[in-house]
Design an enzyme around this catalytic site. Structure first.
Site, short mmCIF file in Angstrom:
data_model
loop_
_atom_site.label_atom_id
_atom_site.label_comp_id
_atom_site.label_asym_id
_atom_site.label_seq_id
_atom_site.Cartn_x
_atom_site.Cartn_y
_atom_site.Cartn_z
N GLU A 103 0.81 -1.22 0.00
CA GLU A 103 0.00 0.00 0.00
C GLU A 103 0.85 1.28 0.00
O GLU A 103 0.58 2.22 -0.75
CB GLU A 103 -0.92 -0.07 1.24
CG GLU A 103 -1.53 1.21 1.71
CD GLU A 103 -2.71 1.64 0.85
OE1 GLU A 103 -3.16 0.84 0.00
OE2 GLU A 103 -3.13 2.80 1.01
N THR A 125 3.15 -7.95 -0.58
CA THR A 125 3.10 -7.84 0.88
C THR A 125 2.66 -9.18 1.47
O THR A 125 1.73 -9.82 0.95
CB THR A 125 2.17 -6.74 1.43
OG1 THR A 125 2.00 -6.94 2.84
CG2 THR A 125 0.80 -6.72 0.80
N ILE A 126 3.32 -9.55 2.56
CA ILE A 126 2.89 -10.77 3.24
C ILE A 126 1.50 -10.58 3.84
O ILE A 126 0.82 -11.54 4.12
CB ILE A 126 3.89 -11.19 4.36
CG1 ILE A 126 4.01 -10.12 5.45
CG2 ILE A 126 5.24 -11.52 3.77
CD1 ILE A 126 4.68 -10.64 6.72
N ASP A 127 1.08 -9.32 4.02
CA ASP A 127 -0.21 -9.04 4.67
C ASP A 127 -1.41 -9.30 3.75
O ASP A 127 -2.54 -9.36 4.23
CB ASP A 127 -0.28 -7.58 5.12
CG ASP A 127 0.75 -7.27 6.20
OD1 ASP A 127 1.18 -8.22 6.88
OD2 ASP A 127 1.11 -6.09 6.35
N GLY A 170 0.23 -8.50 10.95
CA GLY A 170 -1.02 -7.99 10.37
C GLY A 170 -1.54 -6.86 11.23
O GLY A 170 -2.19 -7.11 12.24
N ARG A 171 -1.20 -5.64 10.85
CA ARG A 171 -1.60 -4.48 11.65
C ARG A 171 -3.07 -4.16 11.50
O ARG A 171 -3.78 -3.95 12.47
CB ARG A 171 -0.86 -3.23 11.14
CG ARG A 171 0.57 -3.12 11.46
CD ARG A 171 1.02 -1.77 10.92
NE ARG A 171 2.42 -1.57 11.13
CZ ARG A 171 3.30 -1.43 10.14
NH1 ARG A 171 2.91 -1.47 8.90
NH2 ARG A 171 4.57 -1.23 10.43
N ARG A 270 1.55 -19.59 27.81
CA ARG A 270 2.74 -18.99 27.20
C ARG A 270 2.31 -18.18 25.99
O ARG A 270 1.24 -18.41 25.42
CB ARG A 270 3.71 -20.09 26.72
CG ARG A 270 4.30 -20.92 27.81
CD ARG A 270 5.39 -20.16 28.54
NE ARG A 270 6.15 -21.04 29.40
CZ ARG A 270 5.87 -21.30 30.67
NH1 ARG A 270 4.81 -20.75 31.23
NH2 ARG A 270 6.64 -22.11 31.36
N ARG A 279 8.45 -13.61 7.62
CA ARG A 279 8.80 -12.95 6.36
C ARG A 279 10.08 -13.50 5.74
O ARG A 279 10.35 -13.28 4.56
CB ARG A 279 9.01 -11.46 6.64
CG ARG A 279 7.98 -10.61 6.02
CD ARG A 279 7.97 -9.19 6.43
NE ARG A 279 9.22 -8.50 6.55
CZ ARG A 279 9.34 -7.31 7.14
NH1 ARG A 279 8.28 -6.70 7.63
NH2 ARG A 279 10.49 -6.71 7.23
O1 F6P Z 1 3.92 -4.75 6.04
C1 F6P Z 1 4.37 -6.02 6.32
C2 F6P Z 1 4.72 -6.17 7.77
O2 F6P Z 1 5.38 -7.41 7.86
C3 F6P Z 1 3.55 -6.08 8.75
O3 F6P Z 1 2.77 -7.24 8.85
C4 F6P Z 1 4.28 -5.76 10.05
O4 F6P Z 1 3.44 -5.10 10.97
C5 F6P Z 1 5.38 -4.87 9.57
O5 F6P Z 1 5.62 -5.18 8.22
C6 F6P Z 1 6.66 -4.99 10.34
O6 F6P Z 1 7.54 -4.04 9.86
P1 F6P Z 1 9.08 -3.93 10.24
O7 F6P Z 1 9.80 -5.03 9.55
O8 F6P Z 1 9.46 -2.59 9.72
O9 F6P Z 1 9.19 -4.05 11.73
#
Ligand code: F6P
Length: 346
Positions: A103, A125-127, A170-171, A270, A279
């Site tokens: 995005e 994007t993995i998201d 996943g934000r 836990r 990733r």
């Molecule tokens: O945008 C992909 C993503 O992997 C999100 O799922 C995650 O919140 C973010 O990137 C983490 O980003 P960074 O690698 O900058 O900590």
């Protein structure tokens, strides 16, 4: 000789190297020289690039990461950023730029197109939260990582008769928690799109134990929220250049929910943040092939003069869609999709 440029921006995603390889090979076959800009938009602003050859990209599609490196540089935050990018493209005789990103990166590409730059996009994007495409590459690899992690966590969690709360990237969109959680047999899944209630998870755990199934696996997206617990989160206040706070560090949602469950039920609990393990590593076959198809498609788009567009997977086929359709709004999980998963909770 005419040139085209390519850059990879934002969080890396397995499959980026497949795109770089496919763009390079197809563009050279179409008579272009290919410039790989380094560190996303940063390399574009600084004219930092390497010339890509067929030898350089020979079999990189099998590797994760990106040989061009990545950054979250936002051209819109740089004074005269778009003018600098346009000037650099002209100075370097780059006919069209390929931007592979999510995005944020595609949003910058759209603004560059609006400012008169020749640019095409590739959804990464993995998201899996980019609109106008069925899937982004990187997603399939990432959900397989989540599934493998859950498969492993099941055995140790069951052996200790514990509750395990797993935090998944996943934000704003819960695709990874949903698909990874479903595939990995999570007993409960929480996503950012639908606020959850820890009371529900507590009830589910108690019922499982009462029925003799003495362990529980809870999958939670890092951006999922139980409004009653928000005050207990301690997230980093640090924001990136696109204004996103950093989740997946500090006291996140999985840790808070795990503490809560242990306190309420007395069952040893836990938590784990899967973090960047989701990733990293080599792409799946699906992402290698998707990245390759997208890379070939954008070069066809360049040859046809279809700028300001993104290559997309739609109904199994490659299509050129306007960048405007892809950015501006995230592709989040429709609530009905969580209902399918819910049938298997407990
Ligand atoms: O945008 C992909 C993503 O992997 C999100 O799922 C995650 O919140 C973010 O990137 C983490 O980003 P960074 O690698 O900058 O900590």
């Amino acid at each position: 000789m005419k040139r085209i440029g390519i850059l990879t921006g934002g969080g890396d995603a397995p499959g980026l190297n497949a795109v770089i390889r496919a763009v390079t090979v197809s563009a050279i076959d179409s008579g272009y020289e290919v410039l790989g800009f380094l560190r996303g938009w940063a390399g574009m602003l600084e004219k930092d690039y390497e010339i890509l050859t067929k030898e350089r990209v020979y079999d990189i599609h099998r590797q994760g990461g990106t040989i061009l490196y990545s950054s979250r540089t936002n051209v819109a935050k740089v004074k005269d950023g778009f003018e600098i990018v346009k000037r650099n493209l002209a100075d370097l005789n780059v006919y069209c730029l390929v931007a592979a990103g999510g995005e944020d990166t595609l949003g910058v590409a759209k603004k560059l197109a609006d400012a008169g730059g020749n640019v095409v996009g590739v959804p990464k994007t993995i998201d899996n939260d980019v609109n106008a495409t069925d899937y982004t590459f990187g997603f399939d690899t990432a959900i397989n990582r989540v599934m493998e992690a859950l498969d492993r966590l099941h055995t140790t969690t069951e052996a200790h008769q514990r509750i395990m709360v797993v935090e998944i990237m996943g934000r704003h969109a819960g695709w990874m928690a949903l698909h990874g959680g479903m595939a990995g047999g999570a007993h409960y899944i929480a996503i950012p799109e639908v606020p959850f209630d820890t009371d529900e998870i507590e009830k589910l755990c108690r019922e499982r134990y009462a029925a003799g199934k003495k362990y529980a696996m809870v999958a939670i997206a890092e951006g999922a929220e139980d409004p009653k617990l928000t005050a207990k989160l301690q997230r980093s206040a640090e924001k990136d250049s696109f204004g996103h706070i950093r989740l997946g560090s500090g006291r996140g949602i999985a840790e808070v929910v795990a503490e809560e469950l242990q306190e309420r039920t007395g069952i040893e609990t836990r938590h784990i943040q899967l973090g960047h393990l989701q990733r990293g590593g080599d792409p799946t076959a699906f992402d290698r092939v998707l990245g390759t198809r997208l890379g070939v498609k954008v070069v066809e788009m360049i040859n046809a003069g279809e700028f300001g567009k993104m290559a997309a997977l739609r109904g199994g086929e490659m299509e050129a869609v306007p960048l405007a359709d892809a950015v501006g709004e995230l592709k989040t999980v429709p609530p009905g999709r969580l209902d399918v998963a819910k049938r298997f909770f407990g």
